[in-house]
Design a protein around this motif. Structure first.
Motif, PDB file in Angstrom:
ATOM      1  N   ILE A 279      22.335   6.600  -2.292  1.00 42.91           N
ATOM      2  CA  ILE A 279      22.920   5.279  -2.043  1.00 42.91           C
ATOM      3  C   ILE A 279      21.826   4.266  -1.751  1.00 42.91           C
ATOM      4  O   ILE A 279      21.843   3.128  -2.252  1.00 42.91           O
ATOM      5  N   GLU A 280      20.845   4.659  -0.948  1.00 43.89           N
ATOM      6  CA  GLU A 280      19.742   3.741  -0.651  1.00 43.89           C
ATOM      7  C   GLU A 280      18.979   3.382  -1.925  1.00 43.89           C
ATOM      8  O   GLU A 280      18.608   2.216  -2.138  1.00 43.89           O
ATOM      9  N   HIS A 281      18.740   4.391  -2.776  1.00 42.45           N
ATOM     10  CA  HIS A 281      18.047   4.138  -4.039  1.00 42.45           C
ATOM     11  C   HIS A 281      18.852   3.191  -4.918  1.00 42.45           C
ATOM     12  O   HIS A 281      18.314   2.226  -5.482  1.00 42.45           O
ATOM     13  N   LEU A 282      20.156   3.446  -5.030  1.00 41.46           N
ATOM     14  CA  LEU A 282      21.020   2.591  -5.850  1.00 41.46           C
ATOM     15  C   LEU A 282      20.996   1.157  -5.340  1.00 41.46           C
ATOM     16  O   LEU A 282      20.833   0.206  -6.123  1.00 41.46           O
ATOM     17  N   GLY A 283      21.163   0.990  -4.031  1.00 35.57           N
ATOM     18  CA  GLY A 283      21.173  -0.355  -3.469  1.00 35.57           C
ATOM     19  C   GLY A 283      19.879  -1.093  -3.723  1.00 35.57           C
ATOM     20  O   GLY A 283      19.880  -2.276  -4.079  1.00 35.57           O
ATOM     21  N   SER A 284      18.758  -0.394  -3.580  1.00 32.27           N
ATOM     22  CA  SER A 284      17.454  -1.019  -3.794  1.00 32.27           C
ATOM     23  C   SER A 284      17.269  -1.418  -5.250  1.00 32.27           C
ATOM     24  O   SER A 284      16.777  -2.522  -5.554  1.00 32.27           O
TER      25      SER A 284
END
Length: 528
Positions: free
Chosen positions: A405-410
């Motif tokens: 999720i953090e990767h996607l958001g970034s």
């Protein structure tokens, strides 16, 4: 499409009094060659037919002494389908001279010949062969002194043509460098030839999913120094595509459609047709009309002689598969990818989406694992990240979910992309939204009504007993009339039942229906 004036009499009169026509008539080929060097693009655009007739009047023995004129004659003939073999002979003669160090040839002449050679290769469907001449032409121009470059007419357009050749050969970084050089060489005048490079920079960055960069060039292209004609004709194609793609990331298909409608081109001849067709299909998809998008894509491809080729099907496969998924045709999407999509990151991401829709989370993650370490465009990276995060959020507990999720958001924040969120099923989008908000990425949704373009995977359709009978007959027979004869019903009845079958299976042809039916075990292939 032609940029020639509407009045042919005016064109002819203008031609007859031109410096080039006078030089050829007087047998002064050195002067004619100099005129071509100064006005290559203008002569082709305004006097193509007259130019061919004049060059054809020159004895072959004399023409061979002027490779630039020979190449120009080849370019003129290349626009006439039944004369392309003659064009190739002229190309070969000119190219041999350009590549030979023993032939005394002006550097500009040599560069023009090489750029034209690269363009020919991409237009005949062999873009990889255009890499060498395009790079050679760029090296020659880059090595010229500033004073020599000032004598080159349409220098930005030469760089642009080399860049287009490199782009279609997959040499993206070199292409972007050529376009940046072409734009930097443009004058400040409204008629500057730099717009083609500017448009390509905007479009390629938007196409790759690099929206911050695309917006910089879009803003430049909107400036008053450029004309509406430049923005709408062939040279502005990628500018219009950039505007449309940026609008789609705002989920604004109406603006995207307006941008596409503003383009003035002939779908039968424009070389950028794949990019246009895919952007039109995505616009229909975001509008909630995947069926219209698929039929429009197929109709656009049908206008092209190469539209049904393996190469064209390969480039359109992932878009067709996405449209099929949006229509509920999961099996049809899988068939398209298996049949048409070449091996590579784009196929793996598209297949991962099919697996996600099918509920095979492990298989989806396995497909995405195949692109680990690959150098892929940001748009594909974002789509892969959305699918990965969606698959992990389905699992009871996954230590990888928070990181995904953090990767996607970034990725979404840095690229400016939002459409990857709409390319997962509705329930997955809801989970992604909640997880992104929880990790501080709620601003990604500000001012946007992001909805999935895919149906609920649980909304399965079932063929009736009668439809199964018609489907079995479809495997044996090739036309509605023959099916009607076999089943002793009217042709209209069969056509109605076939439409229902195609809709439920999410397909648009007999071959696709049979492939899906066999894959689902709805039918058994008859013994032969």
């Amino acid at each position: 499409m032609s940029d020639r004036p509407d009045d042919p009499d005016a064109v002819t009169a203008d031609w007859q009094g031109s410096e080039f026509a006078s030089s050829v008539a007087a047998g002064d080929l050195a002067a004619a060659n100099a005129q071509v060097r100064r006005s290559w693009f203008e002569l082709l655009r305004s006097h193509g037919d007259d130019l061919r007739v004049a060059l054809d009047s020159i004895p072959a023995a004399r023409l061979r002494d002027y490779p630039l004129l020979t190449m120009m004659l080849g370019v003129c003939y290349n626009g006439i389908p039944h004369r392309r073999m003659r064009a190739l002979r002229h190309f070969a003669t000119a190219v041999r001279a350009a590549r030979s160090e023993r032939v005394a040839l002006d550097t500009v002449d040599r560069a023009l010949i090489l750029v034209s050679e690269s363009a020919v290769y991409r237009l005949i469907g062999r873009p990889a062969m255009g890499i060498r001449p395009a790079r050679s032409a760029i090296r020659m121009l880059n090595a010229m002194s500033a004073s020599d470059l000032e004598t080159v007419s349409s220098l930005p357009r030469i760089y642009s043509q080399a860049g287009v050749s490199l782009y279609y050969a997959g040499e993206i970084d070199d292409a972007l460098a050529a376009f940046r050089t072409g734009l930097s060489e443009a004058s400040d005048q409204q008629s500057s030839d730099g717009f083609s490079s500017l448009a390509m920079l905007a479009g390629i960055h938007a196409w790759r999913g690099e929206l911050p960069e695309a917006r910089v060039y879009i803003e430049l292209a909107r400036g008053a120094e450029w004309s509406d004609e430049q923005r709408s004709m062939y040279t502005g194609t990628f500018y219009r595509l950039a505007e449309a793609l940026v609008a789609l990331e705002r989920f604004d298909p109406m603006t995207a459609r307006d941008q596409l409608s503003a383009m003035v081109n002939d779908p039968r001849t424009i070389e950028h047709w794949i990019a246009i067709a895919v952007t039109r299909a995505r616009t229909a998809l975001v509008s909630g009309q995947p069926g219209d998008g698929l039929s429009g894509l197929d109709a656009y491809a049908a206008t092209r002689s190469e539209g049904r080729s393996a190469g064209a099907r390969a480039q359109l496969a992932s878009t067709r598969a996405l449209l099929q998924l949006a229509m509920g045709g999961r099996d049809a999407a899988a068939v398209i990818l298996r049949r048409d999509a070449p091996s590579g990151p784009q196929r793996h991401v598209a297949q991962a989406r099919v697996e996600l829709v099918a509920g095979r989370n492990g298989a989806a993650l396995h497909e995405l694992g195949k692109i680990a370490g690959e150098d892929v465009a940001p748009r594909l990276t974002a789509e892969a990240a959305a699918i990965e995060a969606a698959a992990l959020l389905r699992l009871p507990s996954s230590v990888r979910a928070a990181a995904a999720i953090e990767h996607l958001g970034s990725v979404l924040e840095h690229t400016g992309l939002r459409s990857p969120l709409a390319f997962v099923p509705p329930a997955d989008l809801d989970r992604l939204r909640g997880a992104l908000v929880a990790q501080g990425y709620g601003r990604l949704f500000d001012g946007l009504d992001i909805r999935s373009v895919l149906p609920d995977p649980g909304a399965a359709t079932v063929l009736s007993e009668r439809e199964l009978v018609v489907l079995a007959a479809l495997m044996r027979q090739g036309s509605p009339a023959k099916i009607a004869s076999e089943l002793v019903v009217s042709v209209n009845t069969v056509k109605t039942q076939l439409r229902s079958i195609y809709r439920k299976l999410g397909v648009s042809s007999r071959d696709e229906a049979i492939a899906v039916a066999l894959d689902r075990h709805l039918l058994v292939r008859p013994d032969r």
